[in-house]
Enzyme design. Structure first.
Site, PDB file in Angstrom:
ATOM      1  N   ASP A   1       0.826  -1.355  -0.123  1.00 45.17           N
ATOM      2  CA  ASP A   1      -0.120   0.034  -0.082  1.00 45.17           C
ATOM      3  C   ASP A   1       0.755   1.140   0.011  1.00 45.17           C
ATOM      4  O   ASP A   1       2.170   1.283   0.176  1.00 45.17           O
ATOM      5  CB  ASP A   1      -0.919  -0.077   1.504  1.00 45.17           C
ATOM      6  CG  ASP A   1      -0.283  -0.277   2.708  1.00 45.17           C
ATOM      7  OD1 ASP A   1       0.810  -0.414   2.301  1.00 45.17           O
ATOM      8  OD2 ASP A   1      -0.891  -0.786   3.417  1.00 45.17           O
TER       9      ASP A   1
ATOM     10  N   ASP B   1      -7.805  -2.603  14.302  1.00 44.75           N
ATOM     11  CA  ASP B   1      -8.840  -2.771  14.178  1.00 44.75           C
ATOM     12  C   ASP B   1      -9.078  -4.058  13.112  1.00 44.75           C
ATOM     13  O   ASP B   1     -10.265  -4.318  12.827  1.00 44.75           O
ATOM     14  CB  ASP B   1      -9.580  -1.422  13.213  1.00 44.75           C
ATOM     15  CG  ASP B   1      -9.141  -1.347  12.160  1.00 44.75           C
ATOM     16  OD1 ASP B   1      -7.990  -1.842  11.681  1.00 44.75           O
ATOM     17  OD2 ASP B   1      -9.445  -0.247  11.443  1.00 44.75           O
TER      18      ASP B   1
ATOM     19  N   HIS C   1      -7.366  -4.612  10.454  1.00 42.67           N
ATOM     20  CA  HIS C   1      -7.017  -4.547   9.050  1.00 42.67           C
ATOM     21  C   HIS C   1      -5.814  -5.141   8.434  1.00 42.67           C
ATOM     22  O   HIS C   1      -4.976  -5.427   9.471  1.00 42.67           O
ATOM     23  CB  HIS C   1      -7.125  -2.986   8.542  1.00 42.67           C
ATOM     24  CG  HIS C   1      -5.908  -2.297   9.130  1.00 42.67           C
ATOM     25  ND1 HIS C   1      -6.218  -0.881   9.290  1.00 42.67           N
ATOM     26  CD2 HIS C   1      -4.697  -2.489   9.245  1.00 42.67           C
ATOM     27  CE1 HIS C   1      -4.840  -0.348   9.606  1.00 42.67           C
ATOM     28  NE2 HIS C   1      -3.880  -1.319   9.854  1.00 42.67           N
TER      29      HIS C   1
ATOM     30  N   GLU D   1      -9.900  -1.876   5.576  1.00 39.59           N
ATOM     31  CA  GLU D   1     -10.429  -1.299   6.816  1.00 39.59           C
ATOM     32  C   GLU D   1     -11.673  -2.410   7.067  1.00 39.59           C
ATOM     33  O   GLU D   1     -12.230  -3.112   5.954  1.00 39.59           O
ATOM     34  CB  GLU D   1     -10.801   0.008   6.858  1.00 39.59           C
ATOM     35  CG  GLU D   1      -9.575   0.694   6.803  1.00 39.59           C
ATOM     36  CD  GLU D   1      -8.827   0.875   8.170  1.00 39.59           C
ATOM     37  OE1 GLU D   1      -8.773  -0.045   8.961  1.00 39.59           O
ATOM     38  OE2 GLU D   1      -7.909   1.795   8.148  1.00 39.59           O
TER      39      GLU D   1
HETATM   40  P1  PGA Z   1       2.163  -1.257  12.754  1.00 40.60           P
HETATM   41  O1  PGA Z   1       0.939  -1.518  11.775  1.00 40.60           O
HETATM   42  O2  PGA Z   1       3.061  -2.555  12.237  1.00 40.60           O
HETATM   43  O3  PGA Z   1       2.676  -0.113  12.517  1.00 40.60           O
HETATM   44  O4  PGA Z   1       1.473  -1.858  13.998  1.00 40.60           O
HETATM   45  C1  PGA Z   1       0.414  -2.657  11.100  1.00 40.60           C
HETATM   46  C2  PGA Z   1      -0.744  -2.457  10.360  1.00 40.60           C
HETATM   47  O5  PGA Z   1      -1.476  -1.458  10.539  1.00 40.60           O
HETATM   48  O6  PGA Z   1      -1.084  -3.171   9.481  1.00 40.60           O
END
Ligand code: PGA
Length: 241
Positions: free
Chosen positions: A66, A134, A136, A141
């Site tokens: 992404d 959450d 995702h 999302e």
């Molecule tokens: P993080 O994010 O590794 O910064 O905790 C993980 C994600 O949002 O997929």
């Protein structure tokens, strides 16, 4: 099938992730890469292994998950810059072998379709994932259809808050949209490696592993993939039954 590996802490999780990834650091392999705090320990181990053991990435290709919409690639928080800073600049992967979706341009949806075509032509051997608090995966999302391809999406409020720490803790600086591989795109990878550490991931980890397969927890779809390794530390595993 999900193979769960439990570790003590983040460092041990990164060691285990490297053990899994090492099998794929071979000519011809296609890596699906991720950004965020989670893969940093793994990337540091890949860099060390390249420097000390000469593992070469000259014939490896990569596709990232992404990118934020609207950030120039020169912005230090763009995922393009993140990948260069934390991995690509320290290994011998040719720039043309690396792919990060572009969050700039007139036709983001058209570019997103093209990204999926490139992945279809060059299937990912192992996809690295983190998980959002959450649930995702990439920027898919809750509510994102399981068959989605690469697309432009709005970030959830909780994601904007989680990512604020990268933007001077100023919520107004966090981009509100991203281009993300869809859940359908991610599920095409031949193998998936998800790392989750820390107590703020415990609820999402429980829903992913023990909840129903439902769009309310995007990561729950991994229960339907045939080759998934999930590496979790004690804090992330705290709510598991
Ligand atoms: P993080 O994010 O590794 O910064 O905790 C993980 C994600 O949002 O997929």
């Amino acid at each position: 099938m999900i193979n769960v590996i439990r570790t003590k802490d983040y460092e041990e999780a990164s060691d285990k992730a490297f053990e899994v990834m090492k099998e794929y650091l071979k000519p011809g392999k296609v890596l699906g890469l991720a950004t965020g705090s989670t893969p940093l320990g793994l990337y540091a181990r890949m860099v060390k292994d390249h420097q000390e053991n000469g593992t070469s990435y000259k014939e490896i290709r990569s596709f990232n998950l992404d990118e934020y919409v609207g950030l120039p690639i020169s912005h230090p928080e763009s995922y393009y810059a993140f990948m260069h800073h934390n991995l690509f600049d320290h290994i011998d992967i040719p720039e043309e072998n690396t792919h990060v979706p572009s969050g700039l341009g007139e036709d983001l949806e058209g570019q997103a379709r093209h990204y999926d075509e490139m992945i279809d032509a060059c299937p990912v051997d192992i996809q690295l994932l983190g998980i959002g608090s959450d649930g995702h995966i990439a920027f898919n999302e809750p509510g994102t259809p399981f068959d989605s391809g690469t697309h432009v999406t709005d970030l959830a409020e909780s994601t904007i808050k989680d990512n604020c720490r990268f933007f001077d803790n100023d919520i107004t600086k966090v981009p509100t949209q991203a281009v993300t591989q869809g859940i359908g795109t991610i599920m095409k990878a031949k193998a998936i490696l998800l790392i989750a550490t820390g107590s703020n991931k415990a609820k999402a980890v429980k829903e992913m592993l023990e909840g129903p397969v439902d769009v309310s927890c995007p990561a729950s779809i991994l229960q339907r993939h045939e080759n998934v390794t999930v590496i979790i530390d004690e804090d992330a595993a705290a709510l598991l039954g």
